[in-house]
Design an enzyme around this catalytic site. Sequence first.
Site, PDB file in Angstrom:
ATOM      1  N   ALA A 288       9.226  -4.236  -0.544  1.00  0.00           N
ATOM      2  CA  ALA A 288      10.314  -4.407   0.423  1.00  0.00           C
ATOM      3  C   ALA A 288      10.420  -5.906   0.702  1.00  0.00           C
ATOM      4  O   ALA A 288       9.442  -6.650   0.533  1.00  0.00           O
ATOM      5  CB  ALA A 288       9.997  -3.644   1.703  1.00  0.00           C
TER       6      ALA A 288
ATOM      7  N   GLU B 162       0.339  -3.688   0.962  1.00  0.00           N
ATOM      8  CA  GLU B 162       0.765  -3.795   2.361  1.00  0.00           C
ATOM      9  C   GLU B 162      -0.389  -4.136   3.289  1.00  0.00           C
ATOM     10  O   GLU B 162      -0.212  -4.848   4.284  1.00  0.00           O
ATOM     11  CB  GLU B 162       1.422  -2.481   2.816  1.00  0.00           C
ATOM     12  CG  GLU B 162       2.783  -2.198   2.191  1.00  0.00           C
ATOM     13  CD  GLU B 162       2.718  -1.440   0.865  1.00  0.00           C
ATOM     14  OE1 GLU B 162       1.632  -1.370   0.259  1.00  0.00           O
ATOM     15  OE2 GLU B 162       3.782  -0.941   0.434  1.00  0.00           O
TER      16      GLU B 162
ATOM     17  N   GLU C  55       6.557   2.278  -4.918  1.00  0.00           N
ATOM     18  CA  GLU C  55       7.075   3.513  -4.309  1.00  0.00           C
ATOM     19  C   GLU C  55       8.373   3.950  -5.003  1.00  0.00           C
ATOM     20  O   GLU C  55       8.603   5.147  -5.226  1.00  0.00           O
ATOM     21  CB  GLU C  55       7.281   3.292  -2.803  1.00  0.00           C
ATOM     22  CG  GLU C  55       5.926   3.151  -2.088  1.00  0.00           C
ATOM     23  CD  GLU C  55       6.026   2.590  -0.678  1.00  0.00           C
ATOM     24  OE1 GLU C  55       6.764   1.595  -0.473  1.00  0.00           O
ATOM     25  OE2 GLU C  55       5.378   3.128   0.226  1.00  0.00           O
TER      26      GLU C  55
ATOM     27  N   GLY D 258       6.918  -1.404  -1.971  1.00  0.00           N
ATOM     28  CA  GLY D 258       8.135  -0.600  -2.115  1.00  0.00           C
ATOM     29  C   GLY D 258       8.579  -0.464  -3.566  1.00  0.00           C
ATOM     30  O   GLY D 258       9.265   0.498  -3.916  1.00  0.00           O
TER      31      GLY D 258
END
Length: 264
Positions: free
Chosen positions: A67, A135, A115, A112
């Site tokens: 992200a 993260e 993911e 992300g």
Amino acid sequence: MAYENIIFEVKDPGVGLLTINRPKALNALNPGTLDEINDVIDTVEREGNVRVLVITGAGEKAFVAGADITEFPKMNALEAYLFALKGQKLFFRLEQLPVPVIACVNGFCLGGGCELAMSCDFIFASEKAKFGQPEINLGIIPGFGGTQRLARLVGRAKAKELCMTGEMISAEEARAIGLVARVFPADQLLEETLKVATALAQKSQIALRSIKKVIDEGVGVDLRSGCELEANAFGLVFTSEDAREGVNAFLEKRKAQFKGGFTA
Ligand code: CO8
């Protein structure tokens, strides 16, 4: 919708190629990028001309490095929660697309990005790719489904190790733990992925859709219920024109021409 953060093209015979295109930020996912991927999903569902979707990253370095961290300082708890839900909702939509979706991981596949790749049906990677859920090093946790999909793909202990250490693993290690399906030399990754996508685009779409649905729904239930799902789907697929064509083509010693559609 004009795209700023992605490129989307459809090649013959129905292979959609979605490229996340923010190479200067290692293709990090900002809200605009999520919206544009969502628009591609709408198009694939609406138009019906994409039989296989391939997702890759622009540039030499990254698939998606996570992200977009520059968005984080402006978010309060509610906004962070909503951003996590936005990503999760998108990745559920991707996972449930009726066509096969292949992640073509050409570099960093982190947070992300990992993911996103795990929401695809399977992952092909360049030997230079690196995977991880880093993260923890930002003092946060995965938010786009990483703790859940990783544990389901590689087992709880390995998922905990990856999420807790935040360390990256190579494409070969990712293949060894079942996260990656195939590893290719960097300069052959896209070509080899498109070859497989083209082959899938020529198979029975009804059978492909059914395999995807039965496997995805079946892993969440006990074995007997999963096999019942399979038997029901088998009966349905068996009535398709494609099934008749596939069996006839075998018996007549010719290549099957799958078209889709049901006879009953
Ligand atoms: N977000 C924003 N920008 C990024 C990101 C990112 N995730 N990753 C890299 N960039 C930018 C860098 O800031 C840099 O920009 P600039 O040139 O303007 O300085 C550019 O991309 C190139 O990166 P580097 O110079 O760092 O390249 P290196 O080769 O030195 O390092 C790394 C590559 C190791 C990939 C490094 O960039 C890195 O560690 N990136 C961050 C990886 C990361 O932590 N990802 C997880 C992010 S959090 C997340 O994904 C949570 C998802 C759920 C969110 C839920 C809602 C809140």
